[in-house]
Each structure stands twice: as structure tokens, then as C-alpha cells.
Design a protein around this motif. Structure first.
Motif, mmCIF file in Angstrom:
data_model
loop_
_atom_site.group_PDB
_atom_site.id
_atom_site.type_symbol
_atom_site.label_atom_id
_atom_site.label_comp_id
_atom_site.label_asym_id
_atom_site.label_seq_id
_atom_site.Cartn_x
_atom_site.Cartn_y
_atom_site.Cartn_z
ATOM 1 N N THR A 81 -38.056 9.350 0.074
ATOM 2 C CA THR A 81 -39.077 10.332 -0.282
ATOM 3 C C THR A 81 -38.543 11.748 -0.365
ATOM 4 O O THR A 81 -39.230 12.639 -0.849
ATOM 5 C CB THR A 81 -40.226 10.304 0.746
ATOM 6 O OG1 THR A 81 -39.703 10.620 2.040
ATOM 7 C CG2 THR A 81 -40.890 8.947 0.771
ATOM 8 N N SER A 82 -37.330 11.986 0.072
ATOM 9 C CA SER A 82 -36.819 13.359 0.090
ATOM 10 C C SER A 82 -36.234 13.811 -1.244
ATOM 11 O O SER A 82 -36.179 15.002 -1.517
ATOM 12 C CB SER A 82 -35.759 13.511 1.188
ATOM 13 O OG SER A 82 -34.668 12.652 0.921
ATOM 14 N N SER A 86 -42.530 13.528 -6.440
ATOM 15 C CA SER A 86 -43.744 12.883 -5.949
ATOM 16 C C SER A 86 -43.463 11.396 -5.785
ATOM 17 O O SER A 86 -42.570 10.837 -6.418
ATOM 18 C CB SER A 86 -44.902 13.096 -6.920
ATOM 19 O OG SER A 86 -44.617 12.466 -8.147
ATOM 20 N N HIS A 126 -48.272 11.320 -3.053
ATOM 21 C CA HIS A 126 -47.650 12.381 -2.275
ATOM 22 C C HIS A 126 -46.867 13.277 -3.223
ATOM 23 O O HIS A 126 -45.953 12.809 -3.898
ATOM 24 C CB HIS A 126 -46.696 11.797 -1.228
ATOM 25 C CG HIS A 126 -47.343 10.837 -0.283
ATOM 26 N ND1 HIS A 126 -48.026 11.234 0.822
ATOM 27 C CD2 HIS A 126 -47.401 9.479 -0.299
ATOM 28 C CE1 HIS A 126 -48.483 10.178 1.471
ATOM 29 N NE2 HIS A 126 -48.122 9.097 0.795
ATOM 30 N N HIS A 128 -44.529 16.680 -3.487
ATOM 31 C CA HIS A 128 -43.706 17.578 -2.682
ATOM 32 C C HIS A 128 -43.598 18.905 -3.407
ATOM 33 O O HIS A 128 -43.214 18.957 -4.576
ATOM 34 C CB HIS A 128 -42.311 16.989 -2.476
ATOM 35 C CG HIS A 128 -42.349 15.608 -1.890
ATOM 36 N ND1 HIS A 128 -42.506 15.374 -0.555
ATOM 37 C CD2 HIS A 128 -42.275 14.378 -2.471
ATOM 38 C CE1 HIS A 128 -42.514 14.080 -0.324
ATOM 39 N NE2 HIS A 128 -42.381 13.448 -1.479
#
Length: 136
Positions: A81-82, A86, A126, A128
Motif C-alpha cells: 500500500t505504500s 490508491s 483508500h 493516499h
């Protein structure tokens, strides 16, 4: 109780052998479908998402006679996820597949789905935000 004749014993023996063969074939198909389907689905999701997403299912049930498959507690999660702007987390409590032909699945390695029903899916998005640093 009447003792069966030798001819009847022969027929009973053949029937028991055929039932045992059917049971063994059913057990092998059950293993191949339930355990290997998880591995195949995980491989396909990883391949198509280029290693970004992972697939998991808690339970897989199927019926040979009804030609259907039920997946319980299916999850698709982002593995890294980093490094993405998204990502999505998908949870499906129950998914129902109606399969057109078991022979295509087993012998030709083709999964043809007649219908698909998904109950109460949850999709989380999500995003970012990238913080911009300003030089003074």
C-alpha cells in the motif's frame, strides 16, 4: 437369513468395487476443486494485478450434480500500500457461481460461469495524499 449364491456374490462384489471407485474419484475431484481452486484463483489475481493484490477464501463448497460452487469470506487485499496512489480492499461474505461444465473445468482447464451472485460485498477505497514540500 438366506446365503447368496456364487453368482449373487459376484454381482455384489462388482457393485462394491464400482461404488469404491466412484467414492475415490469423488474424493480426488473434491480435493482438486476445493484446494486447487484457491491456489488457481490466487495465482490469477496475482498475475492479472501484477503482484499488487492477493486473493483468499475461507471455504469453498461445490456440488457436482447442481454444477455450482460457493465461496465464503472472499477477500482481495492490496499487498503493497505504500507505493500506490490508491488501493482497494474487497470483502465478499458469500459468492455463488453456476458452472456451465465440469468437464471443461477438469479436462480443458476452462472455467465457464453461467451465473454469478455476490451477497453483501464491501469495497473500501483508500486514497493516499502526497504531501508536497515547498522550498522556502
Amino acid at each position: 437369513m438366506v446365503n447368496p449364491s456364487p453368482r449373487q456374490k459376484k454381482w455384489i462384489k462388482w457393485i462394491l468395487i464400482l461404488l469404491a471407485i466412484r467414492f475415490i474419484v469423488g474424493a480426488v475431484l473434491y480435493y482438486a476443486i476445493t484446494y486447487r481452486f484457491k491456489d488457481i484463483a490466487a495465482f490469477i489475481v496475482e498475475k492479472e494485478s501484477k503482484g499488487t493484490y492477493a486473493f483468499n477464501a475461507d471455504h469453498i463448497g461445490f456440488s457436482l450434480s447442481k454444477k455450482n460452487m460457493v465461496l465464503k469470506n472472499v477477500t482481495l487485499v492490496c499487498k503493497d500500500t505504500s507505493n500506490v496512489a490508491s488501493h482497494y480492499d474487497i470483502k465478499i461474505p458469500e459468492a455463488y457461481f453456476s458452472i456451465a461444465s465440469w468437464t471443461d473445468l477438469i479436462f480443458h482447464k476452462k472455467l465457464v460461469i453461467d451465473s454469478l451472485a455476490v451477497t453483501a460485498p464491501t469495497l473500501k477505497v483508500h486514497e493516499h495524499k502526497i504531501r508536497e514540500q515547498k522550498h522556502v
